[in-house]
Motif scaffolding. Structure first.
Motif, mmCIF file in Angstrom:
data_model
loop_
_atom_site.group_PDB
_atom_site.id
_atom_site.type_symbol
_atom_site.label_atom_id
_atom_site.label_comp_id
_atom_site.label_asym_id
_atom_site.label_seq_id
_atom_site.Cartn_x
_atom_site.Cartn_y
_atom_site.Cartn_z
ATOM 1 N N ARG A 1 -0.127 2.077 7.581
ATOM 2 C CA ARG A 1 -0.264 1.120 6.760
ATOM 3 C C ARG A 1 -0.895 1.309 5.340
ATOM 4 N NH1 ARG A 1 -1.684 -1.853 11.942
ATOM 5 N NH2 ARG A 1 -3.728 -1.386 11.481
ATOM 6 N N ARG B 1 0.534 0.915 1.838
ATOM 7 C CA ARG B 1 0.084 0.144 0.781
ATOM 8 C C ARG B 1 -0.239 1.012 -0.445
ATOM 9 N NH1 ARG B 1 -3.335 -1.805 4.839
ATOM 10 N NH2 ARG B 1 -4.781 -0.279 4.268
ATOM 11 N N ILE B 2 -0.335 2.371 -0.614
ATOM 12 C CA ILE B 2 -0.517 3.294 -1.644
ATOM 13 C C ILE B 2 0.817 3.328 -2.404
ATOM 14 C CG2 ILE B 2 -0.907 5.647 -2.397
ATOM 15 C CD1 ILE B 2 -2.944 5.804 -0.062
ATOM 16 N N ARG C 1 -0.991 4.253 3.870
ATOM 17 C CA ARG C 1 0.059 5.011 3.247
ATOM 18 C C ARG C 1 1.109 4.137 2.502
ATOM 19 N NH1 ARG C 1 -0.087 9.328 0.076
ATOM 20 N NH2 ARG C 1 -1.609 10.027 1.723
ATOM 21 N N SER D 1 8.026 4.037 3.345
ATOM 22 C CA SER D 1 7.922 3.286 2.162
ATOM 23 C C SER D 1 8.956 3.795 1.313
ATOM 24 C CB SER D 1 6.539 3.753 1.461
ATOM 25 O OG SER D 1 6.434 5.206 1.076
ATOM 26 N N LEU E 1 3.267 0.971 -2.267
ATOM 27 C CA LEU E 1 3.649 0.126 -3.020
ATOM 28 C C LEU E 1 2.720 -0.182 -4.169
ATOM 29 C CD1 LEU E 1 4.181 -2.268 0.257
ATOM 30 C CD2 LEU E 1 6.149 -1.424 -1.383
ATOM 31 N N THR E 2 1.581 0.099 -4.076
ATOM 32 C CA THR E 2 0.666 0.120 -5.419
ATOM 33 C C THR E 2 1.107 1.023 -6.564
ATOM 34 O OG1 THR E 2 -1.231 -0.356 -3.914
ATOM 35 C CG2 THR E 2 -1.729 0.095 -6.063
ATOM 36 N N TYR E 3 1.634 2.252 -6.093
ATOM 37 C CA TYR E 3 2.037 3.036 -7.191
ATOM 38 C C TYR E 3 3.479 3.218 -7.202
ATOM 39 C CZ TYR E 3 -3.138 4.056 -7.361
ATOM 40 O OH TYR E 3 -4.447 3.958 -7.554
ATOM 41 N N ARG E 4 4.285 2.127 -7.057
ATOM 42 C CA ARG E 4 5.703 2.245 -6.862
ATOM 43 C C ARG E 4 6.377 2.717 -8.090
ATOM 44 N NH1 ARG E 4 3.637 -2.906 -7.100
ATOM 45 N NH2 ARG E 4 4.315 -4.395 -8.969
ATOM 46 N N GLN E 5 5.752 2.855 -9.244
ATOM 47 C CA GLN E 5 6.697 3.352 -10.273
ATOM 48 C C GLN E 5 7.216 4.653 -10.235
ATOM 49 O OE1 GLN E 5 3.593 1.953 -10.409
ATOM 50 N NE2 GLN E 5 3.624 0.071 -11.839
#
Length: 278
Positions: free
Chosen positions: A24, A28-29, A26, A129, A31-35
């Motif tokens: 979970r 979130r990370i 990983r 992800s 999705l947070t840094y999805r760019q």
């Protein structure tokens, strides 16, 4: 540091909540840094588009080459490139390298959940992800590439387990590359070399049935083709029936062999940490 303490392994079910938390985290990370993931996905989509144009030009007026139709090749290349991208998570290698470089590795080793299992959980989360991003991009992929259904219901039935085993092979290979952080001061160049070699020998850019005989023999004795060519060729019907079953058997054999290699490398790496840490 005690080696017995560091290598202690509780039951997998007992540590399952910890592994799920890592997965979970990983996710979130990512999705947070999805760019970053979206940029890399854009690169893959451009690659799919270029391969479509190149292979269409190579086929020219020939509808079939070596018994394979152009439409089947384009479907193969589209799925192979998307699948290969989704299974290649370099972020975990960078994370492990930072743990070793900054001396934080000891804290992870001393945790009740096994260190190797922790890294595998990171890889699972990272791959999930990337699968989410790839799934969301399917309409665009279908526009620039070529998507199609499996060759048959039987092909789909063989493809699912083959894809899951390919996922296991990919994780183990990524873990082997990442564990190199214990011996090298720079992991980036090695990771790039691995990506280039694995892409080619896995059949991502050129399907293995177009390789010269000697090169195909080389590719077939290495594990890379088992994580990309095998499941995609099963999906497209190039491997069917008994050939598909044998190919999945080879995949399972690679899982066993690579798991043994990971165990061997980790035992050496652990001793190296003990010696350095006193």
């Amino acid at each position: 540091m005690s080696v017995s303490r560091a290598t202690r392994s509780d039951g997998p079910l007992r540590n399952l909540p910890a592994y799920l938390q890592i997965i979970r985290g990983r996710l979130r990370i990512a999705l947070t840094y999805r760019q970053n993931a979206l940029f890399m996905l854009a690169v893959v989509i451009v690659q799919i588009f270029i391969l479509r144009k190149v292979w269409t030009a190579l086929y020219g007026d020939a509808g079939v080459v070596k018994g394979v139709a152009l439409a089947d090749v384009l479907v193969y290349l589209t799925i192979a490139n998307l699948q290969n991208w989704a299974m290649q998570d370099s972020a975990v290698g960078s994370y492990l390298y930072s743990l070793v470089r900054e001396g934080r590795i000891a804290f992870d080793i001393l945790r009740p959940a096994g260190f190797v299992q922790q890294m595998l959980a990171h890889l699972v989360g990272g791959t999930l992800s990337m699968v989410l991003f790839a799934t969301a991009a399917l309409p665009l992929v279908a526009l620039v590439g070529t998507l199609g259904p499996p060759a048959s219901l039987m092909a789909f039935g063989y493809w699912l387990p083959s894809l899951l085993v390919a996922f296991g092979i990919s994780m183990l290979l990524n873990l082997i590359v990442s564990l190199g952080a214990f011996w090298t001061t720079e992991l980036g160049a090695f990771s790039m070399l691995y990506t280039l070699v694995s892409q080619f020998l896995a059949g991502v850019l050129v399907p293995l049935y177009f390789f010269p005989d000697w090169l195909r023999t080389v590719a077939e004795i290495l594990p890379f083709q088992a994580m990309t060519f095998t499941p995609v060729a099963i999906y497209g019907g190039q491997l069917a029936g008994g050939e598909a079953v044998r190919a999945i058997g080879v995949q399972l054999l690679w899982v066993a062999l690579l798991a043994g290699v990971v165990r061997l490398i980790w035992s050496r790496a652990l001793h190296r940490v003990v010696v350095q840490g006193g």
